[in-house]
Design an enzyme around this catalytic site. Structure first.
Site, mmCIF file in Angstrom:
data_model
loop_
_atom_site.group_PDB
_atom_site.id
_atom_site.type_symbol
_atom_site.label_atom_id
_atom_site.label_comp_id
_atom_site.label_asym_id
_atom_site.label_seq_id
_atom_site.Cartn_x
_atom_site.Cartn_y
_atom_site.Cartn_z
ATOM 1 N N ARG A 89 0.892 13.935 13.099
ATOM 2 C CA ARG A 89 1.291 13.846 11.695
ATOM 3 C C ARG A 89 1.562 15.105 11.085
ATOM 4 O O ARG A 89 0.869 15.526 10.189
ATOM 5 C CB ARG A 89 0.174 13.164 10.848
ATOM 6 C CG ARG A 89 -0.190 11.742 11.534
ATOM 7 C CD ARG A 89 0.523 10.635 11.679
ATOM 8 N NE ARG A 89 0.976 10.175 10.443
ATOM 9 C CZ ARG A 89 0.518 9.153 9.467
ATOM 10 N NH1 ARG A 89 -0.546 8.763 10.064
ATOM 11 N NH2 ARG A 89 1.013 8.785 8.385
ATOM 12 N N LYS B 153 0.866 -1.028 -0.045
ATOM 13 C CA LYS B 153 0.063 0.053 -0.099
ATOM 14 C C LYS B 153 0.956 1.383 -0.007
ATOM 15 O O LYS B 153 0.624 2.158 -0.725
ATOM 16 C CB LYS B 153 -0.943 -0.056 1.135
ATOM 17 C CG LYS B 153 -1.348 1.360 1.525
ATOM 18 C CD LYS B 153 -2.430 1.350 2.955
ATOM 19 C CE LYS B 153 -1.740 1.729 4.071
ATOM 20 N NZ LYS B 153 -1.232 3.096 4.343
ATOM 21 N N ASN B 154 2.086 1.102 0.732
ATOM 22 C CA ASN B 154 2.702 2.585 1.106
ATOM 23 C C ASN B 154 3.764 2.720 0.099
ATOM 24 O O ASN B 154 4.551 3.559 -0.070
ATOM 25 C CB ASN B 154 3.590 2.373 2.230
ATOM 26 C CG ASN B 154 2.327 2.566 3.231
ATOM 27 O OD1 ASN B 154 1.221 2.902 3.228
ATOM 28 N ND2 ASN B 154 2.619 2.277 4.600
ATOM 29 N N ARG C 184 -4.319 10.896 4.243
ATOM 30 C CA ARG C 184 -3.030 11.659 4.359
ATOM 31 C C ARG C 184 -2.054 11.566 3.423
ATOM 32 O O ARG C 184 -1.506 12.552 3.007
ATOM 33 C CB ARG C 184 -2.318 10.976 5.758
ATOM 34 C CG ARG C 184 -1.163 11.553 5.936
ATOM 35 C CD ARG C 184 -0.465 10.871 7.388
ATOM 36 N NE ARG C 184 1.084 11.468 7.203
ATOM 37 C CZ ARG C 184 1.566 12.659 7.538
ATOM 38 N NH1 ARG C 184 0.488 13.653 7.679
ATOM 39 N NH2 ARG C 184 2.588 12.865 7.512
ATOM 40 N N CYS D 295 -4.048 11.759 13.120
ATOM 41 C CA CYS D 295 -5.094 10.555 13.078
ATOM 42 C C CYS D 295 -4.812 10.062 14.405
ATOM 43 O O CYS D 295 -4.106 10.561 15.236
ATOM 44 C CB CYS D 295 -4.565 9.746 11.971
ATOM 45 S SG CYS D 295 -2.990 9.101 11.991
ATOM 46 N N ASP E 206 5.142 0.043 11.998
ATOM 47 C CA ASP E 206 3.862 -0.510 11.362
ATOM 48 C C ASP E 206 3.668 -1.868 11.707
ATOM 49 O O ASP E 206 2.678 -2.510 11.724
ATOM 50 C CB ASP E 206 3.934 -0.491 9.790
ATOM 51 C CG ASP E 206 3.739 1.156 9.516
ATOM 52 O OD1 ASP E 206 3.729 1.397 8.197
ATOM 53 O OD2 ASP E 206 3.570 1.977 10.097
ATOM 54 N N ARG F 86 -8.416 -0.470 4.908
ATOM 55 C CA ARG F 86 -7.606 0.662 4.502
ATOM 56 C C ARG F 86 -6.223 0.030 3.947
ATOM 57 O O ARG F 86 -5.550 0.292 3.131
ATOM 58 C CB ARG F 86 -7.514 1.907 5.176
ATOM 59 C CG ARG F 86 -8.523 2.686 5.442
ATOM 60 C CD ARG F 86 -8.215 4.105 6.301
ATOM 61 N NE ARG F 86 -6.817 4.630 5.933
ATOM 62 C CZ ARG F 86 -5.690 4.888 6.761
ATOM 63 N NH1 ARG F 86 -5.863 5.216 8.094
ATOM 64 N NH2 ARG F 86 -4.755 5.598 6.133
#
Ligand code: EPZ
Length: 418
Positions: free
Chosen positions: A121, A22-23, A92, A116, A305, A397
């Site tokens: 952030r 995802k990132n 974000r 968040c 993470d 997500r």
């Protein structure tokens, strides 16, 4: 709203393949704004964050089409230079359109991303770096408005911490700036390296000098590409821990073991029985594990993470573990929920002490962010009895159809409406 119902205690068995990262997908989608024409990104997971980023690009005038795991992004006719408030506020990563839109059009307006559940952030490093490249930036009424009337000009930038997002935004901007940009103390995460490889394939001139310095020589134009993104190391770590904590026998396929060196070393330190090859990890059954000391750090240190997920594993270790979270101020939303299941966890600021228990008891718990939410799923899979995990939109997500994929390993988990 939806929830997961999990009947715990089932040892997972079988094979599971990790999705694309995802990132990596998010910055590469923003990177498509740097060029005219149609790029194709492969190995893109079906996630709500990816859908949201696609909607942001479409609002700017791009055409985004999905065919299985391939996203085709056509940026021929970009017509708007403002990211829509409601969408960008939710995502974000929409801040990553700043660099490419400034580089290509010299103007962009994006909502200031909110904090968040894991921390405030801030984006000061993004904005200070872009100003160094010649952008004029104003933040007012909750928006960031950026101009670069005379185009962007290369410069020497030093990040006071190796921010992943700031490194990505500056790479995107510097690729089309005039002259040379040096990014000191840059992030060297696999997702940043994936972006560098993607940009070089588009024609960017980027060179890494050691682990922390990136040199970019701006070019006049970049070209559309076909590019396959790296596998998701965070999802890989999550599934590895799922196999261990359920004392199952699982093979996690399609991973990049070189992206997981620190987490795998820490799991070995805990005495778990795993077999690692370049592209897969095999979890041997009947695992027991010792407590661990972990401090999250920028890559290649232990990834923040995966901190919530290994915290859950530590709740069932034979002894006292210590976990220090140094990246985000409040990445402990899962702690209160784990305590409801009988976990013995004490928090003092950024340090948690976890006294291993002999079991966790299923109950009703609430997800507050992606990784904290997956940590709660892991707890439910290992617990006695039934666990209900609420607010699972957070988990969607970051993980594609996680309950279906875990069910294929024998997990007793299903999704239902609240
Ligand atoms: C990326 O977020 C990831 N998100 C995060 O994953 C990940 O946890 C984080 O990097 C790890 O560093 C994406 O790639 C989309 P940072 P990012 O800038 O870029 C502070 C997930 O679960 N900071 O590296 O936002 C910041 O507050 C998500 O997939 C500033 O102070 O993270 C944090 O404490 C969660 N000023 C630290 O740096 C800035 O301008 C690291 O943030 C930017 C960041």
């Amino acid at each position: 709203m939806e929830k997961f119902i999990i009947q715990g205690g089932v040892p997972l068995k079988g094979k599971i393949r990790v999705q694309g990262a995802k990132n990596s997908a998010l910055p590469l989608m923003a990177g498509c704004l740097l060029t005219k024409g149609s790029s194709r990104l492969k190995n893109i997971p079906r996630l709500t964050d990816i859908t949201a980023m696609a909607e942001v690009l479409e609002k700017l005038g791009a055409e985004v089409k999905r065919e299985d795991a391939v996203l085709e992004i056509n940026t021929e006719k970009l017509s708007c230079h403002e990211a829509p408030y409601d969408l960008a506020k939710r995502l974000r990563a929409s801040i990553l359109i700043l660099g490419p839109m400034l580089a290509r059009f010299g103007y962009v307006r994006v909502p200031l991303p909110g904090g968040c559940n894991i921390g405030t952030r801030p984006v000061n490093l993004h904005l200070e770096g872009l100003k160094k490249l010649g952008a004029e930036i104003e933040t007012k009424n909750g928006y960031i408005e950026a101009h670069a009337k005379k185009g962007l000009k290369g410069n020497n930038i030093s990040l006071n911490l190796p921010s992943v997002g700031a490194t990505e935004n500056l790479l995107l901007a510097a690729s089309l700036a005039k002259g040379i940009t040096l990014i000191n103390n840059a992030s060297c995460s696999p997702e940043v390296i994936d972006l560098i490889n993607f940009l070089k394939k588009m024609g960017a001139k980027i060179e890494r000098i050691g682990d922390k310095l990136i040199k970019v020589e701006g070019v006049k134009e970049l070209y559309p590409v076909i590019y396959s993104i790296i596998p998701d190391r965070i999802e890989a770590g999550t599934f590895i821990i799922a196999g261990i904590i359920t004392r199952g026998e699982v093979t996690i396929e399609g991973i990049r073991a070189d992206h997981l060196k620190t987490p795998l070393a820490k799991l070995r330190e805990m005495g778990v029985n795993i077999e690692v090859s370049d592209n897969e990890v095999k979890i041997k059954k009947e695992n027991v594990w010792k407590p661990i000391k972990i401090k999250t750090l920028p890559y290649p240190g232990f990834p923040t993470d995966i901190q919530p997920q290994i915290t859950t594993l530590a709740c069932l270790a034979q002894g006292v573990s210590v976990i220090v979270e140094t990246i985000f101020k409040n990445r402990f939303t899962h702690i209160s929920e784990l305590r409801k299941m009988g976990a013995d966890i004490e928090r003092k600021k950024d340090v948690v002490l976890i006294k291993g228990a002999s079991f966790l008891q299923g109950t009703s718990i609430v997800a507050s962010d992606i990784r904290g939410g997956t940590a709660l799923i892991l707890a439910g899979l290992a617990a006695k009895g039934v666990t209900e995990v609420h607010n699972i939109y957070h988990i969607d997500r970051g993980h594609e159809r996680i309950e279906e994929r875990l069910s294929k390993l024998g997990a007793n988990i299903f999704r239902m409406k609240e």
